[in-house]
Design a protein around this motif. Structure first.
Motif, PDB file in Angstrom:
ATOM      1  N   ASP A  34      43.993 -79.344 -52.416  1.00  0.00           N
ATOM      2  CA  ASP A  34      43.013 -79.081 -51.367  1.00  0.00           C
ATOM      3  C   ASP A  34      42.720 -80.303 -50.505  1.00  0.00           C
ATOM      4  O   ASP A  34      42.573 -80.202 -49.288  1.00  0.00           O
ATOM      5  CB  ASP A  34      41.687 -78.613 -51.997  1.00  0.00           C
ATOM      6  CG  ASP A  34      41.689 -77.107 -52.249  1.00  0.00           C
ATOM      7  OD1 ASP A  34      42.774 -76.486 -52.187  1.00  0.00           O
ATOM      8  OD2 ASP A  34      40.601 -76.555 -52.510  1.00  0.00           O
ATOM      9  N   ASP A  35      42.645 -81.465 -51.146  1.00  0.00           N
ATOM     10  CA  ASP A  35      42.253 -82.645 -50.352  1.00  0.00           C
ATOM     11  C   ASP A  35      43.344 -83.030 -49.350  1.00  0.00           C
ATOM     12  O   ASP A  35      43.060 -83.643 -48.320  1.00  0.00           O
ATOM     13  CB  ASP A  35      41.847 -83.822 -51.256  1.00  0.00           C
ATOM     14  CG  ASP A  35      42.973 -84.275 -52.161  1.00  0.00           C
ATOM     15  OD1 ASP A  35      44.024 -83.613 -52.217  1.00  0.00           O
ATOM     16  OD2 ASP A  35      42.801 -85.308 -52.830  1.00  0.00           O
TER      17      ASP A  35
ATOM     18  N   THR B 148      42.559 -80.291 -46.528  1.00  0.00           N
ATOM     19  CA  THR B 148      41.309 -80.512 -45.776  1.00  0.00           C
ATOM     20  C   THR B 148      41.464 -81.716 -44.848  1.00  0.00           C
ATOM     21  O   THR B 148      41.013 -81.683 -43.706  1.00  0.00           O
ATOM     22  CB  THR B 148      40.111 -80.760 -46.723  1.00  0.00           C
ATOM     23  OG1 THR B 148      40.430 -81.808 -47.627  1.00  0.00           O
ATOM     24  CG2 THR B 148      39.778 -79.503 -47.514  1.00  0.00           C
ATOM     25  N   LYS B 149      42.118 -82.739 -45.329  1.00  0.00           N
ATOM     26  CA  LYS B 149      42.280 -83.933 -44.490  1.00  0.00           C
ATOM     27  C   LYS B 149      43.286 -83.664 -43.362  1.00  0.00           C
ATOM     28  O   LYS B 149      43.103 -84.123 -42.222  1.00  0.00           O
ATOM     29  CB  LYS B 149      42.750 -85.101 -45.348  1.00  0.00           C
ATOM     30  CG  LYS B 149      42.612 -86.433 -44.637  1.00  0.00           C
ATOM     31  CD  LYS B 149      42.108 -87.505 -45.581  1.00  0.00           C
ATOM     32  CE  LYS B 149      41.269 -88.538 -44.894  1.00  0.00           C
ATOM     33  NZ  LYS B 149      40.515 -89.346 -45.852  1.00  0.00           N
TER      34      LYS B 149
ATOM     35  N   GLY C 282      36.849 -78.113 -44.012  1.00  0.00           N
ATOM     36  CA  GLY C 282      36.325 -78.221 -45.360  1.00  0.00           C
ATOM     37  C   GLY C 282      37.118 -77.401 -46.369  1.00  0.00           C
ATOM     38  O   GLY C 282      38.022 -76.644 -46.012  1.00  0.00           O
ATOM     39  N   THR C 283      36.769 -77.557 -47.622  1.00  0.00           N
ATOM     40  CA  THR C 283      37.431 -76.832 -48.689  1.00  0.00           C
ATOM     41  C   THR C 283      37.263 -75.330 -48.511  1.00  0.00           C
ATOM     42  O   THR C 283      38.162 -74.544 -48.838  1.00  0.00           O
ATOM     43  CB  THR C 283      36.838 -77.251 -50.047  1.00  0.00           C
ATOM     44  OG1 THR C 283      36.928 -78.662 -50.157  1.00  0.00           O
ATOM     45  CG2 THR C 283      37.600 -76.616 -51.208  1.00  0.00           C
ATOM     46  N   LYS C 284      36.128 -74.945 -47.928  1.00  0.00           N
ATOM     47  CA  LYS C 284      35.855 -73.526 -47.728  1.00  0.00           C
ATOM     48  C   LYS C 284      36.948 -72.890 -46.857  1.00  0.00           C
ATOM     49  O   LYS C 284      37.533 -71.853 -47.209  1.00  0.00           O
ATOM     50  CB  LYS C 284      34.484 -73.361 -47.055  1.00  0.00           C
ATOM     51  CG  LYS C 284      33.982 -71.942 -47.034  1.00  0.00           C
ATOM     52  CD  LYS C 284      32.663 -71.830 -46.271  1.00  0.00           C
ATOM     53  CE  LYS C 284      32.876 -72.099 -44.793  1.00  0.00           C
ATOM     54  NZ  LYS C 284      31.693 -71.909 -43.962  1.00  0.00           N
ATOM     55  N   GLU C 285      37.232 -73.536 -45.725  1.00  0.00           N
ATOM     56  CA  GLU C 285      38.249 -72.978 -44.831  1.00  0.00           C
ATOM     57  C   GLU C 285      39.626 -72.996 -45.505  1.00  0.00           C
ATOM     58  O   GLU C 285      40.415 -72.055 -45.373  1.00  0.00           O
ATOM     59  CB  GLU C 285      38.313 -73.762 -43.512  1.00  0.00           C
ATOM     60  CG  GLU C 285      37.180 -73.465 -42.551  1.00  0.00           C
ATOM     61  CD  GLU C 285      35.941 -74.313 -42.816  1.00  0.00           C
ATOM     62  OE1 GLU C 285      35.917 -75.045 -43.827  1.00  0.00           O
ATOM     63  OE2 GLU C 285      34.988 -74.223 -42.025  1.00  0.00           O
ATOM     64  N   VAL C 286      39.909 -74.072 -46.209  1.00  0.00           N
ATOM     65  CA  VAL C 286      41.216 -74.166 -46.871  1.00  0.00           C
ATOM     66  C   VAL C 286      41.355 -73.068 -47.920  1.00  0.00           C
ATOM     67  O   VAL C 286      42.391 -72.383 -47.996  1.00  0.00           O
ATOM     68  CB  VAL C 286      41.409 -75.569 -47.496  1.00  0.00           C
ATOM     69  CG1 VAL C 286      42.515 -75.554 -48.546  1.00  0.00           C
ATOM     70  CG2 VAL C 286      41.704 -76.591 -46.400  1.00  0.00           C
ATOM     71  N   ASP C 287      40.329 -72.897 -48.704  1.00  0.00           N
ATOM     72  CA  ASP C 287      40.420 -71.886 -49.761  1.00  0.00           C
ATOM     73  C   ASP C 287      40.492 -70.476 -49.168  1.00  0.00           C
ATOM     74  O   ASP C 287      41.154 -69.596 -49.738  1.00  0.00           O
ATOM     75  CB  ASP C 287      39.233 -72.009 -50.721  1.00  0.00           C
ATOM     76  CG  ASP C 287      39.385 -73.239 -51.613  1.00  0.00           C
ATOM     77  OD1 ASP C 287      40.477 -73.860 -51.590  1.00  0.00           O
ATOM     78  OD2 ASP C 287      38.416 -73.589 -52.315  1.00  0.00           O
TER      79      ASP C 287
ATOM     80  N   LYS D  96      44.050 -70.073 -48.221  1.00  0.00           N
ATOM     81  CA  LYS D  96      44.837 -69.915 -49.453  1.00  0.00           C
ATOM     82  C   LYS D  96      44.688 -68.504 -50.022  1.00  0.00           C
ATOM     83  O   LYS D  96      45.672 -67.881 -50.439  1.00  0.00           O
ATOM     84  CB  LYS D  96      44.411 -70.941 -50.514  1.00  0.00           C
ATOM     85  CG  LYS D  96      45.000 -72.342 -50.282  1.00  0.00           C
ATOM     86  CD  LYS D  96      44.763 -73.244 -51.511  1.00  0.00           C
ATOM     87  CE  LYS D  96      45.488 -74.578 -51.361  1.00  0.00           C
ATOM     88  NZ  LYS D  96      45.199 -75.512 -52.479  1.00  0.00           N
TER      89      LYS D  96
END
Lengths: 194, 194, 194, 194, 194, 194
Positions: A168-169, A172-173, A178-183, A186
């Motif tokens: 995730d990191d 996100t970077k 944020g992790t929310k959008e990435v997850d 996913k």
């Protein structure tokens, strides 16, 4: 290419760069023939497109010959999402319908165009490209590649649905969210793998 | 291929292996586009076929990219006569109709097959091959090559209609016939050049 | 070429692009040596010439090295009939006698010249070419190729003496003559195969 | 590579595949030298990394030679975001610090590992890969490529910050999210271009 | 390079150009990793330098990928004696210390320079080159090659310490000295082989 | 090789990898012809041999074609001293006389043999090799290369007679002898350059 023909022999029991060859006496015209692109495939993916390859895995006679074909079918609104071919330039010919197509250079410049039946567009080797059917009818293209096995790396799936997961990191970077959008991405893409 | 893009610049005033490149700022999506294969060509040759290329001479963006297309239209009975491509393997996809196709290896073995709409056949690099429309309807194929300029050497024309002429004694000895037969073929093929 | 030496090992029991390699410990200087071009061959073909190869099939050390030789002997009047090498440029050096040589480009232009002992001529990759001994003495050349196995496609034989046969209607249409002429050529060339 | 040296001559006034060459008499040892990787660059990008190339654009002597270097510096937490090199394999050597690195194959499988000072990792040609400094100290690597100009396509930037923009509907469909998420990423990445 | 990965499989029981590949299911990230260049080697050769390779023999994942690394450590006064790489260009990055480096073209012209920590120099493919540590401290470089197995031919050893020996009369004539000088060099270099 | 012919045009006013091409209309059969190897050269070098090239510098038609020839004449006792070709494998055919020939691998193993008129020997790409006429009559060979400009690096001259000079301390350390021996060889070889 060091002889006339080196027809792929998946049963050779040895893995080499490309494929080992069948004995010459077993080669027939069937090794150079394929009927699998004749009809549109059934498109039931979330992106609304389906890619069918006609490469060395389907046409063993292509081994060492450096060329292959593919067919892509698009529902109305269907997308062949941004991807790269690590080993080939692609050139498409529209069999049916109309498509918005584009590629992006390493200088981050988009070259795009609408193409319709009978027209041709080129996607240079290794660069990110896509096609989208913005019409209200199905579309299809024939693709040619200068590789018997060009490979495809579909970027959203590569980044958000690999196994094991890309951390995730990293995402996100890279996307500066944020992790929310990435997850969320996913979760949307992950089920498509099975 | 040493950069993303090297779009051919025939106006460069210099001839190199391939083509010199346009300035990057002049490159547009049009350089990667071609509409000239969309419709059947008008076939009025003596052999009943017409080849239309979509190579670097038509699509400047193909320069250095190692791939190209072509379209061949055949009247009923039409033949794309035996020929070679010195710089490419060819793979054809039947757009319409049905064709008898074949190639001959350097061991003088013919591999041949009938292919119909949507089917594919491969002609390995440099080998003599042909397609014939033995049906009673027009046919057409899309051809893909792993070269931006594959070149075509049509053998009957190469041998019997070159300029200057291939000497009669070369042809009589090669084909083991007399001057009469050779001159007959020359006279039949020669006018087709103009 | 990915190591110093990969001497061909026909006994490897596996067929790959080129040849599998012998164990290093079995390599000797003999693998890089060949005596078979030292003397003129006995020319008893109908065309009056004989080609003797010194390629990877004769010199196993040539595997992966991309070069080979050949020797051609010509009776007075002898012809090395029009042919192509799908995988190599050829450069000849006249060992003895005098020859009329030529090649034809894909633009159907003949480049020809008479060459005599010690002189050199180049036949570009994939293009149709021939040599004829128009003198009254035997001639011979040494040929060099940039391939360890260039392949040879002798066009009259390819078209009129392949197995199975190239169909008559392909040949009559290509050469614009009747079945009679085609069958005459076939009958003249066919026995030469056995 | 067709001569010993073809030192790039950007002033040649002609653009070719690669670069035209300087006159031999103007070549000096400086053409093969570069000092620009000696010191860490100042990292002030949003992703916390900086790539400095040592390719043919910096070292003109590399023209036609098929190899180049680069240096990447990472702040603590810094990321070299997922990207591809269309024309090269990359191999990195850690100069300082520790990194989590990975690449994803076209079968969507991630291969990843932590590497520290003096260790090496390989990123195969054309495949998506990344490096992240998860330590609390700066890190740096030396990268080697088998191309004098490998090119880099950083995927988040390619997709979300190209000029002109990749259409929103391509991105929403590819990532299976809404316009809101796509525009958010675009807004975060866009300013980084200037 | 005809697939994403062809990890070398020395246990394949077959020798091919390069290496046969491991089954895909056995590939791990370890195949792309190497720690053996992390520390200076112990230099105890007569020339005062030590070369440590990080090529396909050490990193099986490099097979078919066309790149590799190496590390060279030099004592004060140490020399990496004049040598060639038959299959690669080399580019060095100085990790520590200062070196006098040079290469000689086929026109017999020396290009040389002093380079120090962080600086880069290029040795074009196939040309004779050397590095010498004329400082009073140890030095080391990281070398990159555009071959997974570049090969090294160290010239003094090649000429004076091969097995079997290069005949004295070849060496006396080449170097225009007597047997005494040749035998002196042979005796000095010979023991270094064991 | 991207067209049939790209005949070298040294007058092009531009230097590229290889050579720029002549306009097609200026190409003649003479561009593919060379008579300069017909007769033995006059051997008056200190090593007793003379190499005459028939490469792209002599035969402009060879440009892009990847092959060339050469002739070497040897006095009795004459030596073609140890050398490499950075860009080609060599294969020799003995025109006259008898020679002792050999090459050394990167594993420092010598493969050598005596060859006589009409016999062939192969020197793999990039490896050190030599030929010596140990007979009491002149000898000569025809050499073929898989490069239009293979390049030659004669090792004694490269090491001991370059301009500027390779430093004495490099040579003393490489050959493990004193400055006296190095300077002796330098003095013997140096005058041969003018």
């Amino acid at each position: 290419m060091l002889q006339d023909l080196c027809v792929a022999n998946p049963a050779a029991g040895i893995k080499v760069n490309g494929f080992a060859c069948k004995p010459d006496t077993n080669i027939t015209a069937e090794d150079f023939f394929f009927a699998g692109l004749a009809k549109p495939g059934i498109v039931n993916s979330s992106v609304g497109s389906l890619v069918t390859g006609a490469n060395v895995e389907k046409i063993p006679g292509l081994n060492t010959l450096g060329v292959s074909l593919g067919r892509i079918d698009y529902k109305p609104g269907g997308l062949n999402p941004p991807h790269t071919h690590p080993r080939a330039t692609e050139i498409v010919f529209v069999l049916e319908g109309e498509l918005d197509v584009g590629f992006i250079t390493t200088a981050n410049k988009l070259f795009s165009k609408s193409i319709k039946q009978g027209e041709i567009f080129v996607f240079p080797r290794g660069l990110v490209h896509f096609q989208k059917n913005n019409g209200d009818k199905p579309a299809s293209v024939l693709s040619a590649f200068n590789s018997q096995l060009p490979g495809t790396q579909s970027l959203a799936m590569t980044l958000f649905a690999a196994t094991p997961e890309v951390p995730d990191d990293v995402l996100t970077k890279a996307f500066q969210v944020g992790t929310k959008e990435v997850d969320k991405i996913k979760s949307r893409l992950a089920p498509k793998k099975s």
